[in-house]
Write a protein that holds these residues in place. Structure first.
Motif, short mmCIF file in Angstrom:
data_model
loop_
_atom_site.label_atom_id
_atom_site.label_comp_id
_atom_site.label_asym_id
_atom_site.label_seq_id
_atom_site.Cartn_x
_atom_site.Cartn_y
_atom_site.Cartn_z
N UNK A 199 10.89 -5.17 6.00
CA UNK A 199 9.82 -4.20 5.79
C UNK A 199 9.27 -3.66 7.11
N UNK A 200 9.07 -4.54 8.09
CA UNK A 200 8.52 -4.10 9.36
C UNK A 200 9.49 -3.19 10.10
N UNK A 201 10.79 -3.50 10.01
CA UNK A 201 11.79 -2.63 10.64
C UNK A 201 11.73 -1.24 10.05
N UNK A 202 11.66 -1.16 8.74
CA UNK A 202 11.62 0.13 8.07
C UNK A 202 10.29 0.85 8.30
N UNK A 208 0.85 -1.18 0.00
CA UNK A 208 0.00 0.00 0.00
C UNK A 208 0.89 1.23 0.00
N UNK A 209 0.51 2.30 -0.71
CA UNK A 209 1.33 3.51 -0.66
C UNK A 209 1.43 4.10 0.75
N UNK A 210 0.49 3.74 1.61
CA UNK A 210 0.57 4.21 3.00
C UNK A 210 1.76 3.59 3.70
N UNK A 211 2.12 2.35 3.30
CA UNK A 211 3.31 1.71 3.84
C UNK A 211 4.54 2.04 3.01
N UNK A 212 4.33 2.25 1.71
CA UNK A 212 5.45 2.53 0.82
C UNK A 212 6.21 3.78 1.21
N UNK A 213 5.49 4.80 1.67
CA UNK A 213 6.11 6.06 2.05
C UNK A 213 7.15 5.85 3.16
N UNK A 214 6.80 5.23 4.31
CA UNK A 214 7.81 5.03 5.35
C UNK A 214 8.83 3.95 5.01
N UNK A 215 8.41 2.90 4.30
CA UNK A 215 9.33 1.80 3.99
C UNK A 215 10.45 2.25 3.06
N UNK A 216 10.11 3.04 2.05
CA UNK A 216 11.13 3.50 1.12
C UNK A 216 11.94 4.65 1.68
N UNK A 217 11.38 5.34 2.67
CA UNK A 217 12.12 6.41 3.31
C UNK A 217 12.03 7.75 2.62
N UNK A 218 11.02 7.94 1.77
CA UNK A 218 10.84 9.21 1.09
C UNK A 218 9.41 9.35 0.63
N UNK A 219 8.91 10.59 0.49
CA UNK A 219 7.57 10.77 -0.07
C UNK A 219 7.53 10.17 -1.48
N UNK A 220 6.45 9.50 -1.82
CA UNK A 220 6.39 8.79 -3.10
C UNK A 220 6.45 9.74 -4.29
N UNK A 221 6.12 11.01 -4.08
CA UNK A 221 6.23 11.97 -5.18
C UNK A 221 7.67 12.07 -5.68
N UNK A 281 11.35 -19.00 4.44
CA UNK A 281 12.47 -18.29 5.05
C UNK A 281 12.69 -16.95 4.36
N UNK A 282 12.61 -16.94 3.06
CA UNK A 282 12.82 -15.70 2.32
C UNK A 282 11.72 -14.69 2.62
N UNK A 283 10.47 -15.17 2.65
CA UNK A 283 9.38 -14.26 2.97
C UNK A 283 9.56 -13.66 4.36
N UNK A 284 10.04 -14.48 5.31
CA UNK A 284 10.25 -13.99 6.67
C UNK A 284 11.34 -12.92 6.69
N UNK A 285 12.39 -13.10 5.90
CA UNK A 285 13.44 -12.09 5.81
C UNK A 285 12.89 -10.77 5.27
N UNK A 286 12.07 -10.87 4.23
CA UNK A 286 11.47 -9.65 3.66
C UNK A 286 10.55 -9.00 4.68
N UNK A 287 9.73 -9.80 5.37
CA UNK A 287 8.82 -9.26 6.38
C UNK A 287 9.59 -8.48 7.44
#
Length: 253
Positions: free
Chosen positions: A125-128, A71-84, A116-122
């Motif tokens: 993402x959750x940390x970010x 979701x873009x609501x998560x994408x903004x904090x996960x990527x570390x920048x406004x999506x614009x 295992x890979x999905x858990x690594x990604x999770x």
């Protein structure tokens, strides 16, 4: 989230179609993607695309990757920048996460199973997400209204219902989500319509059910987002595989 392993020496070609989510792809088999879009060509082992990209070509050969739609609501904090700030570009995730991307790719490579890979990604993402800056509550509410209405919310009413001015809503929403509320609603409605077309519904039925004025209006929006008419867009492999690649639960192929 989904895992993909494409074996063999014959490359596959896909055309990525705009979607109301932030798309991430991380390759961990040392076979980069070749990407050709409006910004030119790039070759990368990871990519990040916001909501405002135009359709682009992806060529891949013998890859192993994990793909995530946020979701873009998560994408903004996960990527570390406004999506614009992504604009309409597809960029290497390495450019945003730096060396963390290479370390994550190495851990994915050495993991033995998809869970295992999905858990690594999770975990990543959750940390970010936890340490990132959340979008404004008013922006989140407006996005939820657009999603819940399948893109048919009365856009002019959104600002009034939050207590913001129209100018403030358009500016904050555009910065944090990457599209204006009107364009976001168009994208959400288009996504619903194009998947209906993929499943065999007629353009007339889709136009009526999805809130388009007529088939011409539907045709205009499909071409605006994909560059092709509905009859061609509905046969895009990217869309035909969507339910398999990104179901409501995680899967691996």
């Amino acid at each position: 989230m989904a895992g993909f392993r494409i074996r063999g020496d014959s490359p596959i070609n896909l055309r990525a179609i705009p979607h109301p989510a932030v798309t991430l792809a991380i390759e961990f088999g040392d076979r980069p993607f070749d990407i050709h879009g409006t910004a030119g060509r790039m070759r990368s082992v990871s990519l990040a695309a916001g909501l405002s990209f135009s359709a682009f070509q992806v060529r891949a050969e013998g890859i192993a990757c994990v793909q995530v739609r946020l979701s873009p609501l998560a994408g903004h904090p996960v990527l570390g920048l406004p999506l614009a700030e992504l604009g309409g570009s597809v960029i290497a995730l390495d450019d945003l996460w730096g060396r963390d991307t290479a370390r994550l790719r190495e851990r994915l490579h050495h993991a033995r199973t998809w869970p295992e890979r999905f858990a690594l990604i999770d975990t990543e993402l959750m940390t970010r997400l936890d340490r990132g800056r959340a979008v404004d509550p008013e922006v989140a509410w407006a996005w939820h209204q657009i999603i819940a209405s399948h893109g048919r919310a009365r856009i002019n009413d959104l600002a009034a219902r939050t207590g913001w001015s129209r100018q403030r809503m358009w500016a904050r929403f555009g910065s944090q989500i990457g599209l204006t509320p009107k364009r976001a609603a168009m994208l959400v409605r288009f996504d619903q319509a194009i998947h209906r077309l993929v499943h065999g519904h007629t353009p007339a039925q889709v136009a009526a059910d999805c809130g388009y004025a007529d088939q011409s209006h539907l045709h205009h929006d499909v071409r605006a987002f994909t560059g092709t008419p509905p009859s061609a867009a509905a046969n895009e492999p990217w869309l035909a595989a969507d339910d398999t690649a990104w179901p409501s639960h995680r899967s691996a192929t």
